[in-house]
Scaffold this motif. Structure first.
Motif, PDB file in Angstrom:
ATOM      1  N   ALA A  25       1.117  -0.800   0.138  1.00 26.23           N
ATOM      2  CA  ALA A  25       0.178  -0.232   0.164  1.00 26.23           C
ATOM      3  C   ALA A  25       1.188   1.278   0.047  1.00 26.23           C
ATOM      4  CB  ALA A  25      -0.560   0.227   1.488  1.00 26.23           C
ATOM      5  N   THR A  26       2.010   1.315   1.113  1.00 27.83           N
ATOM      6  CA  THR A  26       2.983   2.536   1.028  1.00 27.83           C
ATOM      7  C   THR A  26       3.816   2.358  -0.814  1.00 27.83           C
ATOM      8  OG1 THR A  26       3.502   1.709   3.378  1.00 27.83           O
ATOM      9  CG2 THR A  26       4.537   3.533   1.901  1.00 27.83           C
ATOM     10  N   GLN A  27       4.083   1.622  -1.358  1.00 25.46           N
ATOM     11  CA  GLN A  27       4.567   1.367  -1.920  1.00 25.46           C
ATOM     12  C   GLN A  27       3.590   2.232  -3.473  1.00 25.46           C
ATOM     13  OE1 GLN A  27       6.845  -1.876  -3.170  1.00 25.46           O
ATOM     14  NE2 GLN A  27       7.363  -2.363  -1.575  1.00 25.46           N
ATOM     15  N   SER A  28       2.445   1.886  -3.600  1.00 25.17           N
ATOM     16  CA  SER A  28       1.234   2.096  -4.843  1.00 25.17           C
ATOM     17  C   SER A  28       1.449   3.339  -4.828  1.00 25.17           C
ATOM     18  CB  SER A  28       0.248   1.897  -3.845  1.00 25.17           C
ATOM     19  OG  SER A  28       0.221  -0.354  -4.154  1.00 25.17           O
ATOM     20  N   VAL A  29       1.349   4.205  -2.898  1.00 29.06           N
ATOM     21  CA  VAL A  29       0.840   5.235  -2.907  1.00 29.06           C
ATOM     22  C   VAL A  29       1.704   6.676  -3.299  1.00 29.06           C
ATOM     23  CG1 VAL A  29      -0.039   7.018  -1.122  1.00 29.06           C
ATOM     24  CG2 VAL A  29      -0.654   5.200  -0.903  1.00 29.06           C
ATOM     25  N   ALA A  30       3.642   5.869  -2.820  1.00 33.80           N
ATOM     26  CA  ALA A  30       4.415   6.562  -3.506  1.00 33.80           C
ATOM     27  C   ALA A  30       4.105   6.600  -4.657  1.00 33.80           C
ATOM     28  CB  ALA A  30       5.131   6.024  -2.750  1.00 33.80           C
ATOM     29  N   MET A  99      -5.713   5.101  -9.933  1.00 29.43           N
ATOM     30  CA  MET A  99      -4.763   4.625  -9.109  1.00 29.43           C
ATOM     31  C   MET A  99      -5.144   2.908  -8.762  1.00 29.43           C
ATOM     32  SD  MET A  99      -6.438   7.348  -5.378  1.00 29.43           S
ATOM     33  CE  MET A  99      -7.873   6.794  -6.244  1.00 29.43           C
ATOM     34  N   VAL A 100      -5.946   2.698  -9.461  1.00 35.33           N
ATOM     35  CA  VAL A 100      -6.219   0.501  -8.982  1.00 35.33           C
ATOM     36  C   VAL A 100      -5.348   0.508 -10.180  1.00 35.33           C
ATOM     37  CG1 VAL A 100      -8.150  -1.222 -10.049  1.00 35.33           C
ATOM     38  CG2 VAL A 100      -8.629   0.795  -9.171  1.00 35.33           C
ATOM     39  N   LYS A 101      -4.531   1.512 -11.730  1.00 36.72           N
ATOM     40  CA  LYS A 101      -3.988   0.596 -12.464  1.00 36.72           C
ATOM     41  C   LYS A 101      -2.395   0.737 -12.190  1.00 36.72           C
ATOM     42  CE  LYS A 101      -2.801   1.776 -17.590  1.00 36.72           C
ATOM     43  NZ  LYS A 101      -1.007   2.108 -16.760  1.00 36.72           N
ATOM     44  N   VAL A 102      -2.273   2.046 -11.202  1.00 37.62           N
ATOM     45  CA  VAL A 102      -0.887   2.302  -9.826  1.00 37.62           C
ATOM     46  C   VAL A 102      -0.974   1.065  -9.537  1.00 37.62           C
ATOM     47  CG1 VAL A 102       0.647   3.370  -8.704  1.00 37.62           C
ATOM     48  CG2 VAL A 102      -0.930   4.440 -10.542  1.00 37.62           C
ATOM     49  N   THR A 103      -1.815   0.444  -8.163  1.00 37.91           N
ATOM     50  CA  THR A 103      -1.622  -0.081  -7.346  1.00 37.91           C
ATOM     51  C   THR A 103      -1.723  -1.559  -8.051  1.00 37.91           C
ATOM     52  OG1 THR A 103      -3.328   1.521  -6.074  1.00 37.91           O
ATOM     53  CG2 THR A 103      -2.691  -1.466  -5.084  1.00 37.91           C
ATOM     54  N   VAL A 104      -2.261  -1.874  -9.368  1.00 38.74           N
ATOM     55  CA  VAL A 104      -2.101  -3.323 -10.440  1.00 38.74           C
ATOM     56  C   VAL A 104      -0.538  -3.107 -10.615  1.00 38.74           C
ATOM     57  CG1 VAL A 104      -3.202  -4.633 -11.755  1.00 38.74           C
ATOM     58  CG2 VAL A 104      -4.501  -3.715 -10.082  1.00 38.74           C
ATOM     59  N   GLU A 105      -0.420  -1.988 -10.432  1.00 34.33           N
ATOM     60  CA  GLU A 105       1.413  -1.781 -11.517  1.00 34.33           C
ATOM     61  C   GLU A 105       1.964  -2.106 -10.386  1.00 34.33           C
ATOM     62  OE1 GLU A 105       1.700   1.572 -13.546  1.00 34.33           O
ATOM     63  OE2 GLU A 105       0.628   1.116 -15.333  1.00 34.33           O
ATOM     64  N   VAL A 106       1.986  -2.128  -9.365  1.00 29.52           N
ATOM     65  CA  VAL A 106       2.709  -2.244  -8.213  1.00 29.52           C
ATOM     66  C   VAL A 106       2.686  -4.212  -7.416  1.00 29.52           C
ATOM     67  CG1 VAL A 106       3.332  -2.011  -5.735  1.00 29.52           C
ATOM     68  CG2 VAL A 106       2.919   0.247  -7.203  1.00 29.52           C
ATOM     69  N   ALA A 126      -4.828 -13.742 -10.528  1.00 25.10           N
ATOM     70  CA  ALA A 126      -5.626 -13.304  -9.272  1.00 25.10           C
ATOM     71  C   ALA A 126      -6.354 -11.300  -9.334  1.00 25.10           C
ATOM     72  CB  ALA A 126      -5.063 -14.083  -8.038  1.00 25.10           C
ATOM     73  N   VAL A 127      -4.826 -11.163  -8.997  1.00 23.11           N
ATOM     74  CA  VAL A 127      -4.934 -10.006  -9.281  1.00 23.11           C
ATOM     75  C   VAL A 127      -5.038  -9.468 -10.322  1.00 23.11           C
ATOM     76  CG1 VAL A 127      -3.429  -8.450  -9.335  1.00 23.11           C
ATOM     77  CG2 VAL A 127      -2.769  -9.993  -7.979  1.00 23.11           C
ATOM     78  N   LEU A 128      -5.430  -9.799 -11.322  1.00 24.95           N
ATOM     79  CA  LEU A 128      -5.707  -9.259 -12.493  1.00 24.95           C
ATOM     80  C   LEU A 128      -6.993  -9.448 -12.903  1.00 24.95           C
ATOM     81  CD1 LEU A 128      -3.351 -10.460 -15.142  1.00 24.95           C
ATOM     82  CD2 LEU A 128      -3.878  -8.141 -14.635  1.00 24.95           C
ATOM     83  N   VAL A 129      -7.824 -10.609 -11.874  1.00 26.97           N
ATOM     84  CA  VAL A 129      -9.527 -10.409 -12.251  1.00 26.97           C
ATOM     85  C   VAL A 129      -9.639  -9.521 -10.861  1.00 26.97           C
ATOM     86  CG1 VAL A 129     -11.565 -12.031 -11.553  1.00 26.97           C
ATOM     87  CG2 VAL A 129     -10.120 -12.916 -13.144  1.00 26.97           C
ATOM     88  N   PHE A 130      -9.254  -9.577  -9.953  1.00 33.34           N
ATOM     89  CA  PHE A 130      -9.984  -8.823  -8.979  1.00 33.34           C
ATOM     90  C   PHE A 130      -9.946  -6.876  -9.346  1.00 33.34           C
ATOM     91  CE2 PHE A 130      -9.584  -7.005  -4.494  1.00 33.34           C
ATOM     92  CZ  PHE A 130     -10.645  -7.642  -3.862  1.00 33.34           C
ATOM     93  N   SER A 131      -8.438  -7.011  -9.387  1.00 30.18           N
ATOM     94  CA  SER A 131      -8.284  -5.243 -10.211  1.00 30.18           C
ATOM     95  C   SER A 131      -9.703  -5.337 -11.000  1.00 30.18           C
ATOM     96  CB  SER A 131      -6.792  -5.428 -10.977  1.00 30.18           C
ATOM     97  OG  SER A 131      -7.168  -5.874 -12.484  1.00 30.18           O
ATOM     98  N   ARG A 132     -10.068  -6.139 -11.989  1.00 34.89           N
ATOM     99  CA  ARG A 132     -11.100  -6.160 -12.434  1.00 34.89           C
ATOM    100  C   ARG A 132     -12.882  -5.717 -12.101  1.00 34.89           C
ATOM    101  NH1 ARG A 132     -13.519 -11.125 -15.434  1.00 34.89           N
ATOM    102  NH2 ARG A 132     -14.404 -11.207 -13.989  1.00 34.89           N
ATOM    103  N   GLU A 133     -12.434  -6.660 -10.478  1.00 29.52           N
ATOM    104  CA  GLU A 133     -13.703  -6.672 -10.083  1.00 29.52           C
ATOM    105  C   GLU A 133     -13.740  -5.280  -8.844  1.00 29.52           C
ATOM    106  OE1 GLU A 133     -15.643  -8.253 -10.014  1.00 29.52           O
ATOM    107  OE2 GLU A 133     -15.119 -10.161 -12.202  1.00 29.52           O
ATOM    108  N   VAL A 134     -12.842  -4.618  -8.903  1.00 31.51           N
ATOM    109  CA  VAL A 134     -12.324  -3.342  -8.113  1.00 31.51           C
ATOM    110  C   VAL A 134     -13.260  -2.358  -8.926  1.00 31.51           C
ATOM    111  CG1 VAL A 134     -10.798  -1.638  -6.960  1.00 31.51           C
ATOM    112  CG2 VAL A 134     -10.471  -3.973  -6.322  1.00 31.51           C
TER     113      VAL A 134
END
Length: 395
Positions: A25-30, A99-106, A126-134
């Motif tokens: 989470a910290t890396q994503s926000v950074a 922001m979701v895109k950045v978090t998924v990339e991290v 799993a991350v790709l499926v979950f990001s779509r649902e987010v």
């Protein structure tokens, strides 16, 4: 002893993901701070809430990995439950997607270190499926906010229109405060148009009027009041030609006349424009061939005959203007109207040359804006003479 359930196939990965949730989470926000210019300009409290949302997102991913048969959309509901409702108004849906895109990339970048041996591909999928649902969950949140906001705006517009039509000493402050809540600020000049309501649901009517105004570059506040559609419209086009601006909205009214009040400087003065338009609507049956739309000022004679005191004052002021101008304008107007608009006959009554009569008639138009040679204006001027004389002090 009962048998223990078999271990989760991704148990090792899930444990590592739980331990890494705060760091992710910290890396994503950074990363958002580095790559999203608008993110850097957010207030500190909003940035802290977004950090909590990111942490909730990683936690929700972990929960869903433990129970893959669960509907992902239910798990993602926890993500936005961490944020206050006002955040949906401060951050747009487009920004949330970024922001979701950045978090998924991290998270994807950290997959080789988070996933247990042989589980890298499963975690990445799993991350790709979950990001779509987010993203779907975010769309739902914003849809609910939009529906709530739309219902509130419609209610606020209805209250504003009611205040507008009632007038009163306190109306200017109420109008300005309610208009500010709707985002209507520093819009001038303003005018009010009133006409029939089309055969449709009130919400559909208001949405249609708003779209028409947006397409024409006109700011709109509207409400259905009884069987009438009341439209407050403003902007530069109103100052250029108020009737032309109102014509762009004609298709949104129902059958029948549409009367446009005079332009005023700001929303605080709109009740006067609304009163003129309402008086015009009441009086317009006396002028069956009136244009559509028609200015309330063009209905002064009919408004006077229907008992509108404001219209009477306006016509009385015309008499006062002509009397103050002098030059025999009152006598010339009287002679011209009494002789049925015959120039030569009026000149004989006045014992002046016909060119003098022509000059004075032209001068009357310059002084009061009404020309005796135009039949509609002559009607208004005839009434102006009558009311002006009635208001003169007894000799």
């Amino acid at each position: 002893m009962p048998e223990r359930p078999p271990p989760h196939p991704l148990e090792a990965t899930i444990r590592k993901l739980e331990r890494s949730s705060g760091a992710l989470a910290t890396q994503s926000v950074a990363r958002m701070d580095e790559t999203l210019p608008w993110f850097r300009s957010l207030p500190a409290d909003q940035r802290s809430w977004i950090t909590l949302v990111a942490q909730a997102g990683v936690a929700a991913l972990t929960e869903w990995l433990r129970r893959p048969d669960e509907d992902p959309l239910e798990a993602t509901g926890l993500v936005f439950g961490a944020a206050p409702r006002y955040l949906a108004r401060a951050v747009t849906l487009q920004q949330v997607v970024a922001m979701v895109k950045v978090t998924v990339e991290v998270v994807e970048e950290q997959v080789p270190w988070i996933a247990a041996a042989g589980e890298e591909r499963a975690l990445k999928e799993a991350v790709l499926v979950f990001s779509r649902e987010v993203a779907f969950a975010a769309a739902q949140v914003y849809a609910r906010v939009a529906e709530t906001r739309g219902a509130w705006d419609a209610r606020l517009q209805a209250l504003l229109v009611d205040t507008l039509l009632r007038g009163g000493d306190e109306s200017a402050d109420l109008l300005n405060s309610r208009a500010a809540a709707l985002g209507w600020t520093d819009i001038a000049p303003v005018a009010v148009a009133i006409g029939g309501t089309p055969e449709a649901d009130a919400d559909e009517v208001l949405d249609s009027v708003t779209r028409a105004g947006r397409n024409a570059g006109i700011e709109i506040l509207a409400g259905v009041h009884g069987g009438r559609l009341v439209v407050v419209f403003g902007g530069s086009s109103v100052s250029e030609n108020v009737l032309k601006a109102a014509s762009a909205l004609l298709g949104e009214f129902g059958d029948g006349p549409v009367v446009v009040g005079h332009p005023v400087q700001d929303l605080g003065g709109a009740p006067a424009s609304a009163r003129a338009a309402l008086a015009g609507i009441r009086a317009i049956p006396a002028w069956p061939t009136a244009p559509r739309p028609v200015a309330a000022a063009d209905l002064l004679p009919e408004r006077v005959l229907s008992g509108d005191e404001a219209a009477r004052r306006e016509l009385t002021s015309v008499y006062a203007e002509l009397e103050a101008a002098g030059g025999g304008l009152i006598d010339t107007l009287t002679a011209y109207l009494d002789t049925g608009g015959a120039l030569e006959a009026a000149s004989r009554v006045l014992f002046v040359h016909s060119n003098t009569v022509r000059y004075r008639l032209r001068r009357i138009g310059e002084v009061c804006g009404l020309s005796p040679t135009v039949p509609r204006d002559a009607f208004s001027l005839r009434l102006a003479l009558a009311f002006g004389r009635l208001d003169e002090p007894d000799l």
